[in-house]
Design a protein around this motif. Structure first.
Motif, PDB file in Angstrom:
ATOM      1  N   LYS A 209     -12.180  91.003  30.286  1.00 35.57           N
ATOM      2  CA  LYS A 209     -13.119  90.001  30.219  1.00 35.57           C
ATOM      3  C   LYS A 209     -14.337  90.012  28.690  1.00 35.57           C
ATOM      4  O   LYS A 209     -14.749  88.890  28.125  1.00 35.57           O
ATOM      5  CB  LYS A 209     -13.989  89.188  31.389  1.00 35.57           C
ATOM      6  CG  LYS A 209     -13.449  88.847  32.469  1.00 35.57           C
ATOM      7  CD  LYS A 209     -13.697  88.626  33.758  1.00 35.57           C
ATOM      8  CE  LYS A 209     -13.183  87.736  34.854  1.00 35.57           C
ATOM      9  NZ  LYS A 209     -13.750  88.229  35.828  1.00 35.57           N
ATOM     10  N   ARG A 210     -14.878  91.730  28.825  1.00 29.96           N
ATOM     11  CA  ARG A 210     -15.871  91.605  28.018  1.00 29.96           C
ATOM     12  C   ARG A 210     -14.718  91.454  26.555  1.00 29.96           C
ATOM     13  O   ARG A 210     -15.608  91.227  25.974  1.00 29.96           O
ATOM     14  CB  ARG A 210     -16.500  92.672  28.173  1.00 29.96           C
ATOM     15  CG  ARG A 210     -17.635  92.875  29.370  1.00 29.96           C
ATOM     16  CD  ARG A 210     -18.326  94.214  29.282  1.00 29.96           C
ATOM     17  NE  ARG A 210     -19.286  94.813  30.279  1.00 29.96           N
ATOM     18  CZ  ARG A 210     -19.350  95.830  30.659  1.00 29.96           C
ATOM     19  NH1 ARG A 210     -18.999  97.049  30.592  1.00 29.96           N
ATOM     20  NH2 ARG A 210     -20.891  96.294  31.794  1.00 29.96           N
ATOM     21  N   TYR A 211     -13.595  91.826  26.435  1.00 26.77           N
ATOM     22  CA  TYR A 211     -13.542  92.068  24.897  1.00 26.77           C
ATOM     23  C   TYR A 211     -12.963  90.733  24.509  1.00 26.77           C
ATOM     24  O   TYR A 211     -13.206  89.747  23.311  1.00 26.77           O
ATOM     25  CB  TYR A 211     -12.315  92.933  25.248  1.00 26.77           C
ATOM     26  CG  TYR A 211     -10.853  92.472  23.787  1.00 26.77           C
ATOM     27  CD1 TYR A 211     -11.020  93.234  22.478  1.00 26.77           C
ATOM     28  CD2 TYR A 211      -9.918  91.928  23.885  1.00 26.77           C
ATOM     29  CE1 TYR A 211     -10.439  92.673  21.548  1.00 26.77           C
ATOM     30  CE2 TYR A 211      -8.867  91.565  22.776  1.00 26.77           C
ATOM     31  CZ  TYR A 211      -9.218  92.087  21.712  1.00 26.77           C
ATOM     32  OH  TYR A 211      -8.632  92.063  20.480  1.00 26.77           O
ATOM     33  N   ILE A 212     -12.271  89.543  25.588  1.00 28.03           N
ATOM     34  CA  ILE A 212     -12.422  88.306  25.497  1.00 28.03           C
ATOM     35  C   ILE A 212     -13.342  87.667  24.712  1.00 28.03           C
ATOM     36  O   ILE A 212     -13.996  87.128  23.995  1.00 28.03           O
ATOM     37  CB  ILE A 212     -11.536  87.526  26.272  1.00 28.03           C
ATOM     38  CG1 ILE A 212     -10.174  88.210  26.789  1.00 28.03           C
ATOM     39  CG2 ILE A 212     -11.749  85.785  26.268  1.00 28.03           C
ATOM     40  CD1 ILE A 212      -9.467  88.320  27.851  1.00 28.03           C
ATOM     41  N   ASN A 213     -14.575  88.487  26.196  1.00 30.77           N
ATOM     42  CA  ASN A 213     -15.960  87.252  25.325  1.00 30.77           C
ATOM     43  C   ASN A 213     -16.507  88.079  23.878  1.00 30.77           C
ATOM     44  O   ASN A 213     -17.267  86.769  23.149  1.00 30.77           O
ATOM     45  CB  ASN A 213     -17.121  87.882  26.559  1.00 30.77           C
ATOM     46  CG  ASN A 213     -16.825  86.992  27.451  1.00 30.77           C
ATOM     47  OD1 ASN A 213     -16.373  85.997  27.866  1.00 30.77           O
ATOM     48  ND2 ASN A 213     -17.438  87.370  29.388  1.00 30.77           N
ATOM     49  N   ARG A 214     -16.292  88.754  23.363  1.00 29.64           N
ATOM     50  CA  ARG A 214     -16.600  89.387  22.137  1.00 29.64           C
ATOM     51  C   ARG A 214     -15.570  87.922  21.417  1.00 29.64           C
ATOM     52  O   ARG A 214     -16.241  88.064  20.072  1.00 29.64           O
ATOM     53  CB  ARG A 214     -16.296  90.828  21.717  1.00 29.64           C
ATOM     54  CG  ARG A 214     -17.306  91.030  22.478  1.00 29.64           C
ATOM     55  CD  ARG A 214     -17.342  92.514  21.885  1.00 29.64           C
ATOM     56  NE  ARG A 214     -16.045  93.842  21.959  1.00 29.64           N
ATOM     57  CZ  ARG A 214     -15.802  94.113  23.289  1.00 29.64           C
ATOM     58  NH1 ARG A 214     -16.764  94.730  24.591  1.00 29.64           N
ATOM     59  NH2 ARG A 214     -14.791  94.521  23.391  1.00 29.64           N
ATOM     60  N   LEU A 215     -14.361  88.470  21.176  1.00 25.46           N
ATOM     61  CA  LEU A 215     -13.854  88.034  20.737  1.00 25.46           C
ATOM     62  C   LEU A 215     -14.155  86.024  20.709  1.00 25.46           C
ATOM     63  O   LEU A 215     -14.329  85.689  19.289  1.00 25.46           O
ATOM     64  CB  LEU A 215     -12.196  87.123  21.135  1.00 25.46           C
ATOM     65  CG  LEU A 215     -11.464  88.406  20.603  1.00 25.46           C
ATOM     66  CD1 LEU A 215     -10.112  88.402  21.497  1.00 25.46           C
ATOM     67  CD2 LEU A 215     -11.248  89.160  19.410  1.00 25.46           C
ATOM     68  N   LEU A 216     -14.996  85.566  21.932  1.00 29.37           N
ATOM     69  CA  LEU A 216     -14.888  83.944  20.976  1.00 29.37           C
ATOM     70  C   LEU A 216     -16.661  83.471  20.544  1.00 29.37           C
ATOM     71  O   LEU A 216     -16.497  83.312  20.515  1.00 29.37           O
ATOM     72  CB  LEU A 216     -14.810  83.486  23.405  1.00 29.37           C
ATOM     73  CG  LEU A 216     -13.829  83.679  23.770  1.00 29.37           C
ATOM     74  CD1 LEU A 216     -13.984  82.848  25.128  1.00 29.37           C
ATOM     75  CD2 LEU A 216     -12.729  82.083  23.215  1.00 29.37           C
ATOM     76  N   ALA A 217     -16.757  84.588  20.987  1.00 35.09           N
ATOM     77  CA  ALA A 217     -18.614  84.636  20.191  1.00 35.09           C
ATOM     78  C   ALA A 217     -18.595  84.597  18.696  1.00 35.09           C
ATOM     79  O   ALA A 217     -20.041  84.723  18.386  1.00 35.09           O
ATOM     80  CB  ALA A 217     -19.477  86.161  20.700  1.00 35.09           C
ATOM     81  N   VAL A 218     -17.385  85.199  17.985  1.00 35.28           N
ATOM     82  CA  VAL A 218     -17.375  85.141  16.645  1.00 35.28           C
ATOM     83  C   VAL A 218     -17.016  84.308  16.255  1.00 35.28           C
ATOM     84  O   VAL A 218     -16.619  83.044  16.459  1.00 35.28           O
ATOM     85  CB  VAL A 218     -15.204  86.298  16.448  1.00 35.28           C
ATOM     86  CG1 VAL A 218     -15.800  86.065  14.837  1.00 35.28           C
ATOM     87  CG2 VAL A 218     -15.988  87.343  16.982  1.00 35.28           C
TER      88      VAL A 218
END
Length: 218
Positions: A209-218
């Motif tokens: 989830k942290r990884y996906i949240n980082r992707l969405l934050a870009v």
């Protein structure tokens, strides 16, 4: 009989313990004394992971530290279908305690996926030499899939919800690991994640989830 983990021996009291699925939903801990015919059951709070003993549990025979030790020793052990344990003691048998109800903070129980091909395949693939789930390895594998998936890239570009992307990743990987052509539906995948979370209440796919949240934050 509800599926359970393998039994572990406690040092705080003469007893063995194992984690089991509760009929009311969620996971619980059952402790069986070795020196007398006595058992106790506690529900596991899904938010904190703490044991909540049944009101029928005798505090003198089953102190809080015994439940704490049982929770620690069974953390991460996958569920497995096993026969009941019979302990012979020189005492008159006492009635088996009723399973403790799931704590209110646990939320509504979902479908039990511990007997599904996907759950069994995941448990077999990611268990370490001690028989416990290796969450770090599992998250690394699922993150690697997400990083290479065109569908995940498209969902991120469309600003899909984190939970929806996690569902896609887990259902895709679960089908592959189980060797199936058809994947689980979203509701079944959510139930699979919930069942995995019961082994060690901490959000099993927290790193994903942290990884996906980082992707969405870009």
């Amino acid at each position: 009989m509800p599926v359970r983990t393998k039994s572990v021996e406690l040092s705080s009291i003469p007893a063995i313990a194992y984690k089991q699925k509760l009929p009311s939903g969620g996971a619980g801990i059952r402790i069986i004394r070795l020196d007398r015919a006595a058992e106790a059951v506690a529900a596991l709070d899904r938010r904190t992971g703490d044991a909540v003993p049944s009101g029928k549990a005798d505090g003198a025979l089953f102190p809080a530290e015994a439940f704490e030790e049982a929770v620690e020793l069974t953390a991460g052990l996958p569920y497995a279908a096993r026969r009941g344990i019979n302990i012979s003691v020189r005492a008159e048998a006492e009635p088996e305690p009723e399973p403790a109800p799931a704590p209110e903070s646990a939320g509504a129980p979902g479908r039990d996926m511990s007997e599904s091909d996907e759950y069994k395949a995941i448990a077999e693939r990611y268990c370490d030499e001690n028989g416990k789930m290796n969450y770090a390895l599992m998250n690394k594998d699922f993150i690697r899939f997400a990083a290479r998936s065109k569908t995940v890239a498209d969902m991120v570009a469309e600003r899909a919800l984190t939970d929806d992307i996690v569902i896609f990743v887990v259902r895709s990987r679960a089908a592959h690991i189980a060797g199936k052509n058809d994947s689980l539906g979203p509701a079944e995948t959510a139930a699979l994640i919930e069942t995995l979370d019961e082994l060690d209440p901490r959000s099993v796919f927290k790193e994903l989830k942290r990884y996906i949240n980082r992707l969405l934050a870009v």
